[in-house]
Design an enzyme around this catalytic site. Structure first.
Site, PDB file in Angstrom:
ATOM      1  N   LYS A 155       0.771  -1.282  -0.037  1.00  0.00           N
ATOM      2  CA  LYS A 155       0.071  -0.044  -0.196  1.00  0.00           C
ATOM      3  C   LYS A 155       1.029   1.200   0.117  1.00  0.00           C
ATOM      4  CE  LYS A 155      -2.245  -1.994   3.420  1.00  0.00           C
ATOM      5  NZ  LYS A 155      -1.852  -3.448   3.009  1.00  0.00           N
ATOM      6  N   ILE A 156       1.724   1.296   0.977  1.00  0.00           N
ATOM      7  CA  ILE A 156       2.666   2.590   1.077  1.00  0.00           C
ATOM      8  C   ILE A 156       3.548   2.540  -0.247  1.00  0.00           C
ATOM      9  CG2 ILE A 156       4.234   3.705   2.503  1.00  0.00           C
ATOM     10  CD1 ILE A 156       2.968   2.620   4.884  1.00  0.00           C
ATOM     11  N   THR A 231      11.166   4.750   5.746  1.00  0.00           N
ATOM     12  CA  THR A 231       9.919   4.974   6.603  1.00  0.00           C
ATOM     13  C   THR A 231       9.390   3.841   7.031  1.00  0.00           C
ATOM     14  OG1 THR A 231       8.528   5.231   4.474  1.00  0.00           O
ATOM     15  CG2 THR A 231       9.487   7.577   5.407  1.00  0.00           C
ATOM     16  N   SER A 232      10.047   2.876   6.740  1.00  0.00           N
ATOM     17  CA  SER A 232       9.534   1.369   7.055  1.00  0.00           C
ATOM     18  C   SER A 232       9.704   0.873   8.650  1.00  0.00           C
ATOM     19  CB  SER A 232       9.744   0.237   6.022  1.00  0.00           C
ATOM     20  OG  SER A 232       9.062  -0.724   6.248  1.00  0.00           O
ATOM     21  N   ARG A 233      10.784   0.403   8.698  1.00  0.00           N
ATOM     22  CA  ARG A 233      11.315  -0.184   9.946  1.00  0.00           C
ATOM     23  C   ARG A 233      12.798   0.096  10.150  1.00  0.00           C
ATOM     24  NH1 ARG A 233       7.022   0.636  11.441  1.00  0.00           N
ATOM     25  NH2 ARG A 233       5.298  -0.584  12.410  1.00  0.00           N
ATOM     26  N   ASP A 257      12.970   8.136   8.868  1.00  0.00           N
ATOM     27  CA  ASP A 257      11.752   8.169   9.843  1.00  0.00           C
ATOM     28  C   ASP A 257      11.774   7.269  11.086  1.00  0.00           C
ATOM     29  OD1 ASP A 257       9.454   9.584  10.580  1.00  0.00           O
ATOM     30  OD2 ASP A 257       8.032   7.778  10.044  1.00  0.00           O
ATOM     31  N   GLU A 262      15.557   3.278  17.632  1.00  0.00           N
ATOM     32  CA  GLU A 262      14.448   4.464  18.108  1.00  0.00           C
ATOM     33  C   GLU A 262      13.495   4.056  19.295  1.00  0.00           C
ATOM     34  OE1 GLU A 262      12.209   4.016  14.193  1.00  0.00           O
ATOM     35  OE2 GLU A 262      10.583   3.248  15.445  1.00  0.00           O
ATOM     36  N   HIS A 294       9.417   8.797  13.582  1.00  0.00           N
ATOM     37  CA  HIS A 294       8.358   7.822  13.312  1.00  0.00           C
ATOM     38  C   HIS A 294       6.954   8.666  13.354  1.00  0.00           C
ATOM     39  CE1 HIS A 294       7.768   3.329  13.254  1.00  0.00           C
ATOM     40  NE2 HIS A 294       6.537   3.957  13.083  1.00  0.00           N
ATOM     41  N   GLN A 295       7.322   9.631  12.356  1.00  0.00           N
ATOM     42  CA  GLN A 295       5.972  10.470  12.172  1.00  0.00           C
ATOM     43  C   GLN A 295       5.080  10.230  10.918  1.00  0.00           C
ATOM     44  OE1 GLN A 295       8.148  14.368  12.365  1.00  0.00           O
ATOM     45  NE2 GLN A 295       6.608  14.839  10.719  1.00  0.00           N
ATOM     46  N   PHE A 297       3.075   8.326   9.783  1.00  0.00           N
ATOM     47  CA  PHE A 297       1.934   7.953   9.805  1.00  0.00           C
ATOM     48  C   PHE A 297       0.957   9.203  10.147  1.00  0.00           C
ATOM     49  CE2 PHE A 297       0.680   7.974  14.368  1.00  0.00           C
ATOM     50  CZ  PHE A 297       2.099   8.272  14.999  1.00  0.00           C
TER      51      PHE A 297
HETATM   52  P1  NAD Z   1       1.938  -3.867   2.680  1.00  0.00           P
HETATM   53  O1  NAD Z   1       1.714  -5.017   3.555  1.00  0.00           O
HETATM   54  O2  NAD Z   1       0.795  -3.232   2.039  1.00  0.00           O
HETATM   55  O3  NAD Z   1       3.370  -4.009   1.668  1.00  0.00           O
HETATM   56  C1  NAD Z   1       4.545  -4.631   2.239  1.00  0.00           C
HETATM   57  C2  NAD Z   1       4.799  -5.117   0.998  1.00  0.00           C
HETATM   58  O4  NAD Z   1       6.300  -5.476   0.898  1.00  0.00           O
HETATM   59  C3  NAD Z   1       4.157  -6.138   0.006  1.00  0.00           C
HETATM   60  O5  NAD Z   1       3.954  -5.857  -1.347  1.00  0.00           O
HETATM   61  C4  NAD Z   1       5.171  -7.148   0.186  1.00  0.00           C
HETATM   62  O6  NAD Z   1       4.951  -8.373  -0.975  1.00  0.00           O
HETATM   63  C5  NAD Z   1       6.492  -6.757   0.227  1.00  0.00           C
HETATM   64  N1  NAD Z   1       7.437  -7.600   0.684  1.00  0.00           N
HETATM   65  C6  NAD Z   1       7.536  -8.437   1.767  1.00  0.00           C
HETATM   66  N2  NAD Z   1       8.659  -9.078   1.766  1.00  0.00           N
HETATM   67  C7  NAD Z   1       9.771  -8.371   0.828  1.00  0.00           C
HETATM   68  C8  NAD Z   1      10.791  -8.548   0.564  1.00  0.00           C
HETATM   69  N3  NAD Z   1      11.441  -9.426   1.221  1.00  0.00           N
HETATM   70  N4  NAD Z   1      11.250  -7.770  -0.267  1.00  0.00           N
HETATM   71  C9  NAD Z   1      10.965  -6.591  -1.037  1.00  0.00           C
HETATM   72  N5  NAD Z   1       9.478  -6.580  -0.572  1.00  0.00           N
HETATM   73  C10 NAD Z   1       8.677  -7.564   0.332  1.00  0.00           C
HETATM   74  O7  NAD Z   1       2.645  -2.740   3.904  1.00  0.00           O
HETATM   75  P2  NAD Z   1       2.376  -1.246   3.826  1.00  0.00           P
HETATM   76  O8  NAD Z   1       1.193  -0.712   4.463  1.00  0.00           O
HETATM   77  O9  NAD Z   1       2.865  -0.742   2.590  1.00  0.00           O
HETATM   78  O10 NAD Z   1       3.537  -0.794   5.017  1.00  0.00           O
HETATM   79  C11 NAD Z   1       5.084  -1.192   4.744  1.00  0.00           C
HETATM   80  C12 NAD Z   1       5.675  -0.851   6.140  1.00  0.00           C
HETATM   81  O11 NAD Z   1       5.557   0.389   6.480  1.00  0.00           O
HETATM   82  C13 NAD Z   1       5.109  -1.663   7.093  1.00  0.00           C
HETATM   83  O12 NAD Z   1       5.760  -2.947   7.177  1.00  0.00           O
HETATM   84  C14 NAD Z   1       5.552  -1.033   8.404  1.00  0.00           C
HETATM   85  O13 NAD Z   1       6.818  -1.356   8.907  1.00  0.00           O
HETATM   86  C15 NAD Z   1       6.095   0.774   7.494  1.00  0.00           C
HETATM   87  N6  NAD Z   1       5.077   1.681   8.325  1.00  0.00           N
HETATM   88  C16 NAD Z   1       5.714   2.881   8.603  1.00  0.00           C
HETATM   89  C17 NAD Z   1       5.031   3.734   9.453  1.00  0.00           C
HETATM   90  C18 NAD Z   1       5.419   5.266   9.647  1.00  0.00           C
HETATM   91  O14 NAD Z   1       4.838   5.965  10.420  1.00  0.00           O
HETATM   92  N7  NAD Z   1       6.852   5.509   9.366  1.00  0.00           N
HETATM   93  C19 NAD Z   1       3.494   3.745   9.225  1.00  0.00           C
HETATM   94  C20 NAD Z   1       3.003   2.807   8.691  1.00  0.00           C
HETATM   95  C21 NAD Z   1       3.617   1.591   8.169  1.00  0.00           C
END
Ligand code: NAD
Length: 331
Positions: A155-156, A231-233, A257, A262, A294-295, A297
């Site tokens: 999604k992101i 911005t993921s983890r 982020d 953190e 971590h902002q 969201f």
């Molecule tokens: P999502 O589940 O919709 O998408 C994750 C994608 O990663 C999927 O398409 C999946 O197939 C892919 N993936 C899985 N394993 C993989 C790999 N080994 N290599 C490459 N791609 C791979 O998740 P999302 O809603 O897009 O969120 C993504 C991440 O963003 C979350 O896991 C979360 O950690 C992080 N996040 C951060 C914040 C923030 O405030 N900074 C907020 C929300 C989410």
């Protein structure tokens, strides 16, 4: 349905209280302390706990929640790497999350960080405030017609891909699954993405096979002068190797982020403290690094969606229905 709400911030309380009017069957006790082994027993008498990204929901916490009689862990976030899912399953505790509250909120923040470091906005802001109107140290580069590499097109990542396309960038991506909605994206191997991208943005979840995805070896494959945004983890990037790469002038800029260290910092005001042994402080010493706490969201739209979905999850659980937001251990 009685929920004990851990790690409450004023904005959480505000957005959840607004929603509660639509969920008369739900009662929430808001508590400032975060969920951890020591605080888990406080949930005795509650059906569910509500926790966030920085909560420690490892083995011990899950055991204590089970002893307290908790049947449901409501994550008011998308990520679930902080939960021992196996233990939860063993005890029959259901884990539910908010998978897609506002992907655009995080993606827009990723682009803000990318632009921030590329156009040196963090430096420009401070310089102008000091009446320094010179342009020294502010040279950037155009994103237009450059290549954006998106790692993880869920999604992101998909929202980020669309934003990058809007900037006139050539968008390539690496994912274990191709997103059929992204017909403008060229899927490539991770190695090819690293080699071709001018901007690399991380959007895959943190799992065993993505831990330290960005390390000495993968950094070596990147173009010189690349911009990296996470911005993921935090655990996706091996911080020591990143610091080495920054020192070796590999990166034009780095926007984070999230970062490995953190957890102690997230949403805390530590401005009066001296951060000992802190890699965060080392990262912050570089002029081309911008860190936010971590902002991604944190928008009005996202908070409203988070509270609504969390309460929908709670009610569905109570009725024995599925929302599709249940988290299950994979593999
Ligand atoms: P999502 O589940 O919709 O998408 C994750 C994608 O990663 C999927 O398409 C999946 O197939 C892919 N993936 C899985 N394993 C993989 C790999 N080994 N290599 C490459 N791609 C791979 O998740 P999302 O809603 O897009 O969120 C993504 C991440 O963003 C979350 O896991 C979360 O950690 C992080 N996040 C951060 C914040 C923030 O405030 N900074 C907020 C929300 C989410």
């Amino acid at each position: 349905m009685k929920i004990l709400f851990y790690d409450t911030k004023s904005y959480d309380k505000e957005s959840f209280e607004k929603q509660l009017a639509n969920f008369p069957e739900v009662e929430i006790d808001f508590m400032k302390t975060d969920l951890a082994p020591k605080t888990a027993p406080l949930a005795k008498g509650f059906d569910a706990v509500c926790a966030f990204v920085s909560s420690d929901i490892g083995t011990e916490t899950v055991e204590k929640l089970h002893e307290a009689g908790v049947k449901l862990i409501l994550l008011r976030c998308a990520g679930f790497n902080n939960v021992d899912l196996e233990k939860a399953e063993e005890y029959g505790i259901k884990v539910m999350r908010v998978p897609g509250y506002s992907p655009e909120a995080v993606a827009e923040h990723a682009m803000a960080l990318a632009l921030g470091v590329t156009r040196r906005l963090h430096k420009a802001y401070v310089k102008v405030r000091e009446n320094d109107f010179s342009l020294s140290g502010l040279m950037g580069f155009n994103f237009y017609q450059k290549t954006a590499g998106i790692v993880g097109t869920g999604k992101i990542g998909a929202a980020m891909a669309r934003i990058c396309r809007g900037f006139g960038m050539n968008v390539i991506a690496y994912d274990v699954y191709k997103n059929p909605d992204l017909d403008f994206v060229e899927y490539v191997s991770l190695d090819e993405l690293l080699e071709r991208s001018d901007l690399i943005s991380l959007h895959c979840p943190l799992m065993d096979n993505t831990y330290h995805l960005i390390n000495k070896e993968t950094i070596a494959k990147m173009k010189d002068g690349v911009v990296l945004v996470n911005t993921s983890r935090g655990g996706l990037v091996k911080t020591d190797d990143l610091i080495e790469g920054i020192r070796a002038r590999k990166f034009f800029g780095v926007g984070l982020d999230v970062y490995e260290e953190e957890t102690k910092n997230v949403f805390e005001d530590r401005s009066d403290e001296i951060l000992e042994h802190s890699t965060t402080a080392r990262l912050l010493s570089f002029p081309n690094v911008m860190i936010t706490s971590h902002q991604g969201f944190f928008t009005e739209e996202a908070l409203a969606a988070i509270s609504e979905t969390t309460l929908q999850n709670a009610v569905a659980f109570e009725k024995g229905e599925s929302t599709g937001n249940e988290v299950v251990k994979q593999g």
